[in-house]
Design a protein around this motif. Structure first.
Motif, PDB file in Angstrom:
ATOM      1  N   MET A 136       1.333  -0.793  -0.304  1.00 44.18           N
ATOM      2  CA  MET A 136      -0.193   0.031   0.039  1.00 44.18           C
ATOM      3  C   MET A 136       0.646   1.081   0.041  1.00 44.18           C
ATOM      4  SD  MET A 136      -2.661   1.341   2.689  1.00 44.18           S
ATOM      5  CE  MET A 136      -3.408   2.583   2.819  1.00 44.18           C
ATOM      6  N   CYS A 137       0.662   2.101  -0.759  1.00 46.34           N
ATOM      7  CA  CYS A 137       1.825   3.597  -0.953  1.00 46.34           C
ATOM      8  C   CYS A 137       0.750   4.460  -0.349  1.00 46.34           C
ATOM      9  CB  CYS A 137       2.112   3.587  -2.615  1.00 46.34           C
ATOM     10  SG  CYS A 137       2.772   5.192  -2.710  1.00 46.34           S
ATOM     11  N   SER A 138       1.133   4.905   0.768  1.00 48.58           N
ATOM     12  CA  SER A 138       0.372   5.732   1.242  1.00 48.58           C
ATOM     13  C   SER A 138       1.104   7.096   1.279  1.00 48.58           C
ATOM     14  CB  SER A 138      -0.123   4.754   3.285  1.00 48.58           C
ATOM     15  OG  SER A 138       0.398   5.041   3.951  1.00 48.58           O
ATOM     16  N   VAL A 139       2.330   6.794   1.332  1.00 48.63           N
ATOM     17  CA  VAL A 139       3.113   8.208   1.515  1.00 48.63           C
ATOM     18  C   VAL A 139       4.236   8.960   0.480  1.00 48.63           C
ATOM     19  CG1 VAL A 139       4.320   9.619   2.844  1.00 48.63           C
ATOM     20  CG2 VAL A 139       3.026   8.396   4.120  1.00 48.63           C
ATOM     21  N   PHE A 140       4.368   9.559  -0.649  1.00 45.56           N
ATOM     22  CA  PHE A 140       5.273   9.663  -1.258  1.00 45.56           C
ATOM     23  C   PHE A 140       6.059  10.849  -1.586  1.00 45.56           C
ATOM     24  CE2 PHE A 140       1.093  11.100  -3.746  1.00 45.56           C
ATOM     25  CZ  PHE A 140       1.504  11.724  -5.213  1.00 45.56           C
ATOM     26  N   ASP A 141       6.890  11.427  -2.409  1.00 48.89           N
ATOM     27  CA  ASP A 141       7.898  12.254  -3.003  1.00 48.89           C
ATOM     28  C   ASP A 141       7.999  12.781  -3.978  1.00 48.89           C
ATOM     29  OD1 ASP A 141       8.756  12.507   0.161  1.00 48.89           O
ATOM     30  OD2 ASP A 141      10.089  12.209  -0.504  1.00 48.89           O
ATOM     31  N   VAL A 142       7.406  14.003  -4.596  1.00 47.89           N
ATOM     32  CA  VAL A 142       8.062  14.080  -5.426  1.00 47.89           C
ATOM     33  C   VAL A 142       9.131  15.962  -5.568  1.00 47.89           C
ATOM     34  CG1 VAL A 142       6.450  15.691  -7.759  1.00 47.89           C
ATOM     35  CG2 VAL A 142       5.445  14.331  -5.890  1.00 47.89           C
ATOM     36  N   ASN A 143       9.722  15.764  -5.521  1.00 51.14           N
ATOM     37  CA  ASN A 143      10.440  16.792  -5.117  1.00 51.14           C
ATOM     38  C   ASN A 143      11.248  17.436  -6.668  1.00 51.14           C
ATOM     39  OD1 ASN A 143      13.504  18.043  -4.136  1.00 51.14           O
ATOM     40  ND2 ASN A 143      14.128  16.247  -3.381  1.00 51.14           N
ATOM     41  N   ASP A 144      11.094  18.556  -6.408  1.00 53.80           N
ATOM     42  CA  ASP A 144      11.337  19.624  -7.452  1.00 53.80           C
ATOM     43  C   ASP A 144      12.872  19.719  -7.803  1.00 53.80           C
ATOM     44  OD1 ASP A 144      12.214  21.219  -4.986  1.00 53.80           O
ATOM     45  OD2 ASP A 144      10.928  22.818  -5.383  1.00 53.80           O
ATOM     46  N   ASP A 145      13.890  19.069  -6.809  1.00 58.54           N
ATOM     47  CA  ASP A 145      14.962  18.899  -6.954  1.00 58.54           C
ATOM     48  C   ASP A 145      15.968  17.954  -8.051  1.00 58.54           C
ATOM     49  OD1 ASP A 145      15.421  21.437  -5.850  1.00 58.54           O
ATOM     50  OD2 ASP A 145      15.589  20.383  -4.113  1.00 58.54           O
ATOM     51  N   ALA A 146      15.016  17.335  -8.358  1.00 59.09           N
ATOM     52  CA  ALA A 146      15.282  15.940  -9.218  1.00 59.09           C
ATOM     53  C   ALA A 146      14.549  15.644 -10.736  1.00 59.09           C
ATOM     54  CB  ALA A 146      14.039  14.401  -8.523  1.00 59.09           C
ATOM     55  N   GLY A 147      14.327  17.240 -11.467  1.00 60.97           N
ATOM     56  CA  GLY A 147      14.191  16.924 -13.119  1.00 60.97           C
ATOM     57  C   GLY A 147      13.092  16.218 -13.076  1.00 60.97           C
ATOM     58  N   ILE A 148      12.057  16.752 -12.164  1.00 64.57           N
ATOM     59  CA  ILE A 148      10.752  16.261 -12.682  1.00 64.57           C
ATOM     60  C   ILE A 148      10.292  17.527 -14.209  1.00 64.57           C
ATOM     61  CG2 ILE A 148       8.344  16.760 -12.190  1.00 64.57           C
ATOM     62  CD1 ILE A 148       9.239  14.523 -10.867  1.00 64.57           C
ATOM     63  N   GLU A 149      10.342  18.666 -14.021  1.00 66.12           N
ATOM     64  CA  GLU A 149      10.421  19.312 -15.504  1.00 66.12           C
ATOM     65  C   GLU A 149      10.696  19.134 -16.242  1.00 66.12           C
ATOM     66  OE1 GLU A 149      10.089  23.429 -15.420  1.00 66.12           O
ATOM     67  OE2 GLU A 149       9.074  23.606 -13.121  1.00 66.12           O
ATOM     68  N   ARG A 150      12.214  18.583 -16.611  1.00 60.57           N
ATOM     69  CA  ARG A 150      12.588  17.705 -17.710  1.00 60.57           C
ATOM     70  C   ARG A 150      12.497  16.651 -17.981  1.00 60.57           C
ATOM     71  NH1 ARG A 150      17.314  18.738 -16.324  1.00 60.57           N
ATOM     72  NH2 ARG A 150      18.223  16.514 -15.609  1.00 60.57           N
ATOM     73  N   PHE A 151      11.478  16.297 -17.272  1.00 63.80           N
ATOM     74  CA  PHE A 151      11.083  14.922 -17.290  1.00 63.80           C
ATOM     75  C   PHE A 151       9.993  14.431 -18.013  1.00 63.80           C
ATOM     76  CE2 PHE A 151       8.019  11.319 -14.641  1.00 63.80           C
ATOM     77  CZ  PHE A 151       8.891  10.194 -15.217  1.00 63.80           C
ATOM     78  N   LEU A 152       9.226  15.559 -17.421  1.00 64.96           N
ATOM     79  CA  LEU A 152       7.694  15.619 -17.845  1.00 64.96           C
ATOM     80  C   LEU A 152       8.266  16.568 -19.309  1.00 64.96           C
ATOM     81  CD1 LEU A 152       5.641  17.589 -15.103  1.00 64.96           C
ATOM     82  CD2 LEU A 152       5.514  15.184 -15.874  1.00 64.96           C
ATOM     83  N   GLU A 153       8.846  16.620 -19.761  1.00 61.77           N
ATOM     84  CA  GLU A 153       9.346  17.145 -21.093  1.00 61.77           C
ATOM     85  C   GLU A 153       9.830  16.098 -21.972  1.00 61.77           C
ATOM     86  OE1 GLU A 153      11.698  20.890 -23.316  1.00 61.77           O
ATOM     87  OE2 GLU A 153      12.259  20.487 -20.802  1.00 61.77           O
ATOM     88  N   ASP A 154      10.558  15.345 -20.702  1.00 64.28           N
ATOM     89  CA  ASP A 154      10.601  13.994 -22.385  1.00 64.28           C
ATOM     90  C   ASP A 154       9.919  13.904 -22.760  1.00 64.28           C
ATOM     91  OD1 ASP A 154      12.894  14.946 -21.955  1.00 64.28           O
ATOM     92  OD2 ASP A 154      13.783  13.123 -19.987  1.00 64.28           O
ATOM     93  N   TYR A 155       8.284  13.332 -22.328  1.00 67.18           N
ATOM     94  CA  TYR A 155       7.602  12.607 -22.134  1.00 67.18           C
ATOM     95  C   TYR A 155       6.177  13.110 -23.239  1.00 67.18           C
ATOM     96  CZ  TYR A 155       8.780   7.664 -19.971  1.00 67.18           C
ATOM     97  OH  TYR A 155       9.687   7.565 -20.028  1.00 67.18           O
ATOM     98  N   GLY A 156       6.400  14.617 -23.211  1.00 68.92           N
ATOM     99  CA  GLY A 156       5.894  15.418 -23.994  1.00 68.92           C
ATOM    100  C   GLY A 156       4.060  15.916 -23.221  1.00 68.92           C
ATOM    101  N   VAL A 157       4.170  16.149 -22.173  1.00 68.71           N
ATOM    102  CA  VAL A 157       3.459  16.523 -20.897  1.00 68.71           C
ATOM    103  C   VAL A 157       3.556  17.775 -20.658  1.00 68.71           C
ATOM    104  CG1 VAL A 157       2.746  16.132 -18.522  1.00 68.71           C
ATOM    105  CG2 VAL A 157       3.561  13.986 -18.870  1.00 68.71           C
ATOM    106  N   HIS A 158       1.405  18.236 -20.801  1.00 69.03           N
ATOM    107  CA  HIS A 158       2.199  19.780 -20.672  1.00 69.03           C
ATOM    108  C   HIS A 158       1.846  20.374 -19.990  1.00 69.03           C
ATOM    109  CE1 HIS A 158       1.833  19.943 -25.387  1.00 69.03           C
ATOM    110  NE2 HIS A 158       1.480  19.083 -25.371  1.00 69.03           N
ATOM    111  N   ASN A 159       2.119  22.164 -19.180  1.00 68.20           N
ATOM    112  CA  ASN A 159       1.128  22.360 -18.691  1.00 68.20           C
ATOM    113  C   ASN A 159       2.579  22.235 -16.736  1.00 68.20           C
ATOM    114  OD1 ASN A 159      -0.639  23.795 -19.102  1.00 68.20           O
ATOM    115  ND2 ASN A 159      -1.762  21.842 -19.332  1.00 68.20           N
ATOM    116  N   PRO A 160       3.577  21.990 -17.269  1.00 66.77           N
ATOM    117  CA  PRO A 160       4.517  21.538 -16.055  1.00 66.77           C
ATOM    118  C   PRO A 160       4.683  22.677 -15.137  1.00 66.77           C
ATOM    119  CG  PRO A 160       5.909  22.001 -17.850  1.00 66.77           C
ATOM    120  CD  PRO A 160       4.267  21.899 -18.385  1.00 66.77           C
TER     121      PRO A 160
END
Length: 214
Positions: A1-25
């Motif tokens: 069961m996943c009940s806590v997770f991180d989205v660390n803004d120092d880990a290249g999320i915007e570049r990751f989303l761009e690689d997959y063509g995700v809009h509105n980062p």
């Protein structure tokens, strides 16, 4: 069961989303130790292209006056893989949840943080409630190497594969493509899963060394 997770803004999320063509980062909600019933960022293609939207992390909601809130009778932050084919959302409303780590524990004790050292997507489901979105994270069975940390399950991680991501977000009743990814595996993009003990499940303070589950 996943009940806590991180989205660390120092880990290249915007570049990751761009690689997959995700809009509105710019809509991304960042933060460590994201918890159930909070607003979290998801990726959907419900408007014809992959884009970041924000959702309540609790799939089933109920009315609260003019608003919506997590349903008191149905705890629905996770969706078990064995029931997916019976869920209309599995065919029509699949989403992805950007993340950089997640936390598990064994019977509520000895919490640990799992990570790959890079961003990834959880596979999830979403529902719409008027203008509000809600979501859940799909869980699969625990891997033999992770059962000592959490015996029941692991979150379903999308492979680092643009075709998979495109098909997952596309929707449709032909889900045979996804069956191999409901099986047990713990590598991501050629990287092994790492685990590190925590002081508390919601803490960012570590209680031991990082271990590679190779």
């Amino acid at each position: 069961m996943c009940s806590v997770f991180d989205v660390n803004d120092d880990a290249g999320i915007e570049r990751f989303l761009e690689d997959y063509g995700v809009h509105n980062p710019q809509r991304m909600l960042f933060g460590r130790r994201r918890r159930p019933t909070q607003q979290v960022s998801i990726v959907t293609a419900r408007h014809g292209r992959p884009e970041v939207e924000n959702a309540i992390w609790h799939l089933y909601l109920e009315r609260d006056g003019e608003n919506w809130k997590p349903h008191r009778k149905y705890w629905s932050i996770n969706s078990n893989w064995q029931k997916l084919d019976k869920r209309p959302e599995y065919h029509n409303s699949r989403c992805l949840v950007p993340a950089t780590a997640w936390v598990e524990s064994l019977h509520g004790k000895n919490p640990v943080e799992f990570s790959y050292g890079q961003p990834f997507f959880f596979c999830g489901l979403y529902k719409t409630w008027g203008d509000i979105l809600s979501c859940s994270i799909i869980t699969i069975s625990a891997h033999p190497k992770t059962r000592k940390y959490h015996e029941k399950s692991l979150p379903m991680i999308a492979p680092a594969d643009k075709h998979f991501v495109e098909q997952w977000l596309k929707g449709g009743h032909d889900t045979a493509l996804f069956e191999p990814y409901l099986q047990l595996h713990i590598e991501y993009a050629g990287q092994p899963l790492a685990v590190q003990p925590l002081v508390r499940a919601t803490s960012t303070e570590y209680a031991g060394d990082r271990v590679i589950l190779g």
